[in-house]
Scaffold this motif. Structure first.
Motif, PDB file in Angstrom:
ATOM      1  N   SER A 168       0.990  -1.226   0.260  1.00  0.00           N
ATOM      2  CA  SER A 168       0.008  -0.029   0.072  1.00  0.00           C
ATOM      3  C   SER A 168       0.891   1.641  -0.219  1.00  0.00           C
ATOM      4  O   SER A 168       0.220   1.992  -0.331  1.00  0.00           O
ATOM      5  CB  SER A 168      -1.010  -0.121   1.016  1.00  0.00           C
ATOM      6  N   TRP A 203      -3.323  -3.607   5.552  1.00  0.00           N
ATOM      7  CA  TRP A 203      -2.656  -3.619   4.859  1.00  0.00           C
ATOM      8  C   TRP A 203      -2.080  -1.839   4.676  1.00  0.00           C
ATOM      9  O   TRP A 203      -0.993  -1.729   4.462  1.00  0.00           O
ATOM     10  CB  TRP A 203      -3.627  -3.783   3.270  1.00  0.00           C
ATOM     11  N   LEU A 204      -3.067  -1.201   5.087  1.00  0.00           N
ATOM     12  CA  LEU A 204      -2.433   0.117   5.009  1.00  0.00           C
ATOM     13  C   LEU A 204      -1.186   0.575   6.156  1.00  0.00           C
ATOM     14  O   LEU A 204      -0.740   1.352   5.737  1.00  0.00           O
ATOM     15  CB  LEU A 204      -3.377   1.201   5.571  1.00  0.00           C
TER      16      LEU A 204
END
Length: 443
Positions: A168, A203-204
């Motif tokens: 990401s 994910w971020l």
């Protein structure tokens, strides 16, 4: 949208704007004859053969139960158990499988129960029974996991040049620029503290993006994700299928990754019921778990995928084109940015690799992440509450009654140390150590 704020649109946009009303027929892979049991909806399914009450069915206390589902492919075991007559096979002849508009609606209907015209159990995000038990004071049980893998994180076409994928990091500069311009990047998930929220946050954060500071993270009901992306009210979202595939088919965005790439064979949805209902009807609960297990086995067979997608895509269930479900259900992924995969190892699984078994170690991870992001207090007694909510013992009892081979019944409630895509490891015996190792968190 002059009379609606962006937030109002997110919660009120009609699902009809998100989906095609055309249902393309998939050819059925079976020719079984109708026998006794649940009466299927016209044109929806042919009941499985031999659906007379099974000899191994427990003597149920009631034949009735109301179960909720959200229009996501991982609800298929409940729908198939109804439409193929598996509930009836084990004595649960009056099970209703009722569509819910959103996860908050599912929660609220579980809170009031069928006695209050709500529901007794549901296809549900795995952390929700814990949040309900702890925060809403409505004791719940997890009776089975419904699937592993099968979700996706998708991004709007306007961000395609960033070539965002499993990493990401490429979003960081765009998020910072949007923030500087006082137009924060808008990211959607389906329910605060739910699985999609946790996948998006993980994910971020792995890319150095703080989900609580660098972007605006908001809930959107699954069937409304595509509509919101279309009008630009969200820039990225995490949701289950068929909504990622539909976004690609409408050429409105692309799938950055499927969640099995984040964590291979990760737990996803669960079959949960109110504790009071199960305690009053233990045999009926076991019968429903047996029916759902048989449906999971059926759904996992390649020769049944087309019939499965035909059943769930129908108007009373998903009301989408079966073609938007079929390929990803088979493990064939078109990411929408030129990448494709066939017979993908990260496809959704209903039964294979112990997908149905509710490992307590996985619930420990979910609760640890809830603490990480401030949904639960740091002093939550994680292992104690998991022992209260997770009824893996009932799952094993149902599996043995069903005749599941010993080789397919886990001998441990832990799957052991888990490894994520970024190399981070989670030891369920040492959740505090995992939590301390994470750089971005609220705790």
């Amino acid at each position: 949208m002059t009379n609606f704020s962006r937030r109002q649109f997110i919660f009120t946009a009609g699902a009809a704007a998100a989906v095609s009303v055309l249902t393309h027929a998939c050819s059925s892979g079976t020719n079984t004859a109708t026998t006794s049991g649940d009466t299927p909806s016209p044109g929806s399914a042919t009941p499985a053969t031999n659906v007379n009450t099974a000899n191994n069915a427990p003597k149920v206390e009631t034949t009735k139960a109301k179960l909720g589902f959200i229009a996501l492919t991982d609800s298929a075991p409940l729908i198939v158990a109804k439409e193929k007559g598996f509930f009836a096979k084990y004595g649960m002849t009056d099970v209703e499988v009722i569509k819910q508009k959103s996860w908050p609606v599912t929660r609220d209907n579980l809170k009031i129960g069928s006695a209050g015209d709500g529901i007794d159990g549901a296809h549900i995000l795995s952390p929700m029974p814990y949040l309900m038990t702890i925060n809403d004071k409505v004791p719940m049980y997890i009776l089975a996991r419904l699937n592993t893998n099968g979700q996706g994180i998708s991004v709007a076409n306007k961000l395609k040049d960033l070539k965002v994928g499993l990493q990401s990091k490429a979003l960081k500069e765009a998020a910072d620029q949007a923030k500087a311009n006082k137009q924060a990047m808008k990211v959607a998930m389906t329910f605060p503290g739910g699985t999609h929220d946790l996948w998006m946050r993980y994910w971020l954060a792995a890319g150095g993006i703080n989900p609580d500071q660098d972007v605006t993270l908001e809930p959107v009901p699954p069937p409304q994700m595509v509509a919101n992306m279309k009008v630009g009210t969200v820039d990225a979202f995490c949701v289950g299928e068929p909504w990622n595939a539909q976004l690609v088919s409408q050429k409105l965005g692309y799938t950055a990754l499927v969640t099995g790439e984040l964590w291979n064979n990760h737990p996803e949805k669960a079959f949960a019921m109110r504790k009071d209902w199960v305690d009053q009807n233990p045999n009926a609960a076991q019968a429903m778990v047996m029916a759902i297990m048989e449906a999971q086995q059926w759904c996992d067979r390649p020769e049944n995928k087309e019939e499965m997608c035909k059943i769930v895509s129908g108007r009373k269930y998903f009301n989408v084109a079966a073609a938007d479900i079929l390929e990803r259900a088979k493990g064939n992924i078109d990411y929408g940015d030129g990448r494709t995969a066939k017979d993908f190892q990260y496809r959704m699984k209903f039964w294979a690799d112990n997908a149905s078994y509710p490992y307590k170690s996985h619930d420990i991870w979910f609760l640890t992440e809830e603490i990480r992001w401030g949904y639960l207090p740091k002093d939550t007694k994680v292992k104690e509450i998991v022992d209260q909510v997770n009824k893996e013992d009932l799952w094993k009892k149902a599996a043995k009654a069903l005749g599941v081979p010993d080789s397919e019944i886990p001998t441990s409630t832990s799957r052991g140390v888990e490894t994520f895509f970024d190399g981070v490891k989670f030891d369920p015996e040492k959740p505090e150590q995992y939590l301390q190792s994470l750089k971005i968190k609220k705790v």
